[in-house]
Design a protein around this motif. Structure first.
Motif, PDB file in Angstrom:
ATOM      1  N   ARG A   1       7.691   9.727  -3.796  1.00 64.35           N
ATOM      2  CA  ARG A   1       9.066   9.461  -4.251  1.00 64.35           C
ATOM      3  C   ARG A   1       9.986   8.933  -3.158  1.00 64.35           C
ATOM      4  O   ARG A   1      10.608   7.890  -3.297  1.00 64.35           O
ATOM      5  CB  ARG A   1       9.678  10.755  -4.810  1.00 64.35           C
ATOM      6  CG  ARG A   1       9.287  11.053  -6.228  1.00 64.35           C
ATOM      7  CD  ARG A   1      10.277  10.420  -7.205  1.00 64.35           C
ATOM      8  NE  ARG A   1       9.840  10.605  -8.579  1.00 64.35           N
ATOM      9  CZ  ARG A   1      10.167  11.660  -9.317  1.00 64.35           C
ATOM     10  NH1 ARG A   1      10.956  12.586  -8.825  1.00 64.35           N
ATOM     11  NH2 ARG A   1       9.745  11.758 -10.550  1.00 64.35           N
ATOM     12  N   ALA A   2      10.045   9.686  -2.050  1.00 65.38           N
ATOM     13  CA  ALA A   2      10.997   9.346  -0.989  1.00 65.38           C
ATOM     14  C   ALA A   2      10.662   7.980  -0.399  1.00 65.38           C
ATOM     15  O   ALA A   2      11.540   7.151  -0.151  1.00 65.38           O
ATOM     16  CB  ALA A   2      10.978  10.413   0.105  1.00 65.38           C
TER      17      ALA A   2
ATOM     18  N   VAL B   1       0.842  -1.203   0.000  1.00 56.83           N
ATOM     19  CA  VAL B   1       0.000   0.000   0.000  1.00 56.83           C
ATOM     20  C   VAL B   1       0.876   1.251   0.000  1.00 56.83           C
ATOM     21  O   VAL B   1       0.677   2.175  -0.799  1.00 56.83           O
ATOM     22  CB  VAL B   1      -0.957  -0.012   1.211  1.00 56.83           C
ATOM     23  CG1 VAL B   1      -1.640   1.330   1.359  1.00 56.83           C
ATOM     24  CG2 VAL B   1      -1.992  -1.121   1.049  1.00 56.83           C
ATOM     25  N   LEU B   2       1.890   1.258   0.873  1.00 51.41           N
ATOM     26  CA  LEU B   2       2.798   2.412   0.923  1.00 51.41           C
ATOM     27  C   LEU B   2       3.479   2.609  -0.426  1.00 51.41           C
ATOM     28  O   LEU B   2       3.666   3.741  -0.886  1.00 51.41           O
ATOM     29  CB  LEU B   2       3.856   2.218   2.019  1.00 51.41           C
ATOM     30  CG  LEU B   2       3.358   2.300   3.463  1.00 51.41           C
ATOM     31  CD1 LEU B   2       4.491   2.023   4.439  1.00 51.41           C
ATOM     32  CD2 LEU B   2       2.729   3.661   3.748  1.00 51.41           C
ATOM     33  N   GLY B   3       3.836   1.504  -1.076  1.00 49.46           N
ATOM     34  CA  GLY B   3       4.542   1.584  -2.349  1.00 49.46           C
ATOM     35  C   GLY B   3       3.663   2.037  -3.498  1.00 49.46           C
ATOM     36  O   GLY B   3       4.164   2.425  -4.551  1.00 49.46           O
TER      37      GLY B   3
ATOM     38  N   LEU C   1      12.884   4.431  -0.331  1.00 49.79           N
ATOM     39  CA  LEU C   1      13.156   3.735   0.924  1.00 49.79           C
ATOM     40  C   LEU C   1      12.751   2.255   0.820  1.00 49.79           C
ATOM     41  O   LEU C   1      13.513   1.353   1.183  1.00 49.79           O
ATOM     42  CB  LEU C   1      12.372   4.420   2.048  1.00 49.79           C
ATOM     43  CG  LEU C   1      12.889   4.201   3.455  1.00 49.79           C
ATOM     44  CD1 LEU C   1      14.219   4.907   3.643  1.00 49.79           C
ATOM     45  CD2 LEU C   1      11.867   4.695   4.475  1.00 49.79           C
ATOM     46  N   LEU C   2      11.552   2.016   0.298  1.00 44.97           N
ATOM     47  CA  LEU C   2      11.052   0.644   0.156  1.00 44.97           C
ATOM     48  C   LEU C   2      11.921  -0.146  -0.812  1.00 44.97           C
ATOM     49  O   LEU C   2      12.228  -1.307  -0.613  1.00 44.97           O
ATOM     50  CB  LEU C   2       9.602   0.658  -0.337  1.00 44.97           C
ATOM     51  CG  LEU C   2       8.569   1.209   0.638  1.00 44.97           C
ATOM     52  CD1 LEU C   2       7.198   1.256  -0.018  1.00 44.97           C
ATOM     53  CD2 LEU C   2       8.514   0.367   1.907  1.00 44.97           C
ATOM     54  N   ARG C   3      12.310   0.541  -1.898  1.00 44.05           N
ATOM     55  CA  ARG C   3      13.164  -0.066  -2.910  1.00 44.05           C
ATOM     56  C   ARG C   3      14.480  -0.545  -2.278  1.00 44.05           C
ATOM     57  O   ARG C   3      14.949  -1.645  -2.530  1.00 44.05           O
ATOM     58  CB  ARG C   3      13.449   1.007  -3.964  1.00 44.05           C
ATOM     59  CG  ARG C   3      14.017   0.560  -5.251  1.00 44.05           C
ATOM     60  CD  ARG C   3      12.953   0.140  -6.234  1.00 44.05           C
ATOM     61  NE  ARG C   3      13.418  -1.090  -6.838  1.00 44.05           N
ATOM     62  CZ  ARG C   3      12.639  -2.040  -7.336  1.00 44.05           C
ATOM     63  NH1 ARG C   3      11.346  -1.909  -7.302  1.00 44.05           N
ATOM     64  NH2 ARG C   3      13.149  -3.113  -7.842  1.00 44.05           N
ATOM     65  N   PHE C   4      15.057   0.319  -1.440  1.00 41.00           N
ATOM     66  CA  PHE C   4      16.320   0.020  -0.769  1.00 41.00           C
ATOM     67  C   PHE C   4      16.155  -1.214   0.128  1.00 41.00           C
ATOM     68  O   PHE C   4      16.971  -2.137   0.103  1.00 41.00           O
ATOM     69  CB  PHE C   4      16.751   1.228   0.066  1.00 41.00           C
ATOM     70  CG  PHE C   4      18.055   1.036   0.773  1.00 41.00           C
ATOM     71  CD1 PHE C   4      19.258   1.004   0.064  1.00 41.00           C
ATOM     72  CD2 PHE C   4      18.092   0.890   2.150  1.00 41.00           C
ATOM     73  CE1 PHE C   4      20.459   0.813   0.717  1.00 41.00           C
ATOM     74  CE2 PHE C   4      19.293   0.705   2.811  1.00 41.00           C
ATOM     75  CZ  PHE C   4      20.476   0.659   2.087  1.00 41.00           C
TER      76      PHE C   4
END
Lengths: 219, 221
Positions: free
Chosen positions: A50-51, A43-45, A55-58
């Motif tokens: 952008r930020a 859901v957050l993704g 963060l999720l990607r990392f």
């Protein structure tokens, strides 16, 4: 002395069963946490910040790139040193599997949500739904069909991954099997049983995932 | 707590050997698994009667059991059946057993993704079975399979960490061994983490780049 392999298996069944319960407890706890964490991640993704995305990607890349066993060692040996908090090996296995699983389930959820037509979101917002209502009533129910098969695949990977817990000292089904082997020297019988044990849990899940994917691919 | 740099530097040669072994095991496993997968997917493609069933059973068995159990069975149980393998050989056999099944599945999916009309068109212009396979199915199936193939190669390299369980002195075994011997947990974890990041993060980035390129390759054709 037990005369046949089956008789021996019957004798050690309660002991193996207790180990199996430990293994299943790790797997189920990890599945539960991964699902909840994955929903949150997805859901957050899908919010398009952008930020947050970066963060999720990392987080995802970190858990994808580094092997699960390395994470187990890092948390088991490293956490007490860095934080002073010493987790039991059981808790450590659940934590690491959950963190890994949440990122994998999360990617599935995010992909499912983003595959929905934009108009669904816009229509929901136009009706005056809150973000919470939009996700609960409109987006997640529609994405559920697309999310379920790959999520089941993550579950089987979590169950298989739970076997690694023995390497940080959890007394689960493999460890119990090894203890029985020390006493009886029945390597083939016990490891064969463990083989069957994991297969009987994972194979039906794989079949279910495949069947659901076929049934729902035209939906 | 003090960070013992001297100790860390002293263990570096062993760690670099361990890293080398991890890479070596990964590359060998990729090669042997690919070979097994090529054989198995040919059996599936040619629809051979008995072998086809066996291959499918193998793929399901290997994909639905943990590598650790496969490894333990090969290392601990096979000797009582008369086949004794060293830790190193067991590691390669186990990784090949698992990897072969995963790659077979990838190749099968790639071949099935080639549209039926392509095969029919090939047959209509009079291509032989081999020409059909060589010029029509293989190039297209290859493009479809490549991203998954590379993802599985990386997966195999990551899975080599599991073979530390049968005392193969790769990255994780070396780390655990030093922690057990000298209790320099901090230093050893730092080295392990650094080397893991050094090995796995570039692999991951390389894969992303490849994936992007191949996605565009499909559109142009």
């Amino acid at each position: 002395m037990p005369s046949s392999g089956l008789e021996l298996l019957w004798q050690v069944a309660p002991q193996l069963g207790r180990g199996a319960i430990q293994t299943l407890a790790i797997a189920l706890a990890a599945i539960l946490c991964s699902t909840l964490g994955g929903l949150l991640y997805g859901v957050l993704g899908s919010l398009g910040r952008r930020a947050l995305d970066a963060l999720l990607r990392f987080y995802l890349e970190l858990f994808r790139a580094i092997p699960l066993l390395v994470w187990l060692y890092l948390f088991f040996f490293g956490l007490p040193l860095l934080t002073g908090v010493s987790l039991s090996s059981f808790a450590c296995a659940v934590l690491v599997l959950s963190l890994w699983g949440a990122s994998e389930v999360g990617e599935v959820v995010r992909g499912g949500l983003q595959s929905l037509p934009r108009a669904q979101r816009e229509a929901g917002l136009a009706l005056g739904l809150s973000t919470w209502q939009l996700y609960r009533l409109v987006l997640i129910p529609q994405a559920l069909k697309r999310m379920t098969p790959p999520t089941i695949n993550v579950y089987t990977r979590l169950i298989k991954g739970s076997s690694l817990a023995v390497l940080i000292g959890v007394i689960e089904v493999i460890k119990v099997g090894q203890q029985i082997i020390e006493r009886t020297h029945e390597h083939v019988l016990i490891y064969g049983t463990l083989f069957v044990f994991f297969f009987l849990i994972c194979y039906p899940l794989s079949l279910a995932s495949r069947a659901l994917e076929r049934r729902w691919s035209y939906a | 707590m003090t960070f013992d740099w001297a100790f860390l530097l002293g263990t570096l040669p062993a760690f670099f050997r361990a890293l080398g072994l991890t890479v070596e095991l990964g590359l060998i496993a990729i090669a042997t698994s690919s070979l097994v997968a090529l054989l198995c997917s040919s059996v599936l493609l040619l629809r051979l009667p008995v072998l086809g069933v066996l291959v499918r059973a193998y793929v399901e068995l290997a994909r639905n059991t943990p590598l650790l159990i496969q490894l333990f069975f090969i290392y601990f149980a096979l000797p009582s059946l008369g086949l004794k393998l060293s830790g190193y050989s067991s590691a390669i056999v186990a990784l090949t057993f698992m990897g072969g099944a995963y790659l077979t599945e990838v190749l099968r999916a790639g071949i099935e993704a080639v549209p039926r009309t392509q095969v029919e068109a090939g047959m209509a212009i009079g291509l032989s079975r081999w020409q059909l396979f060589r010029h029509v199915i293989l190039p297209q199936a290859g493009v479809f399979s490549l991203p998954a193939l590379f993802a599985n190669f990386i997966f195999l390299v990551k899975e080599t960490t599991v073979v530390s369980a049968v005392a193969v002195p790769e990255l994780l075994y070396t780390t655990k061994n030093y922690i057990g011997l000298y209790s320099k947990t901090y230093e050893m974890l730092a080295v392990m983490t650094a080397l893991c990041v050094l090995l796995f993060v570039p692999l991951s980035l390389l894969f992303r780049a490849l994936e992007r390129r191949l996605r565009h390759a499909q559109f142009g054709s």
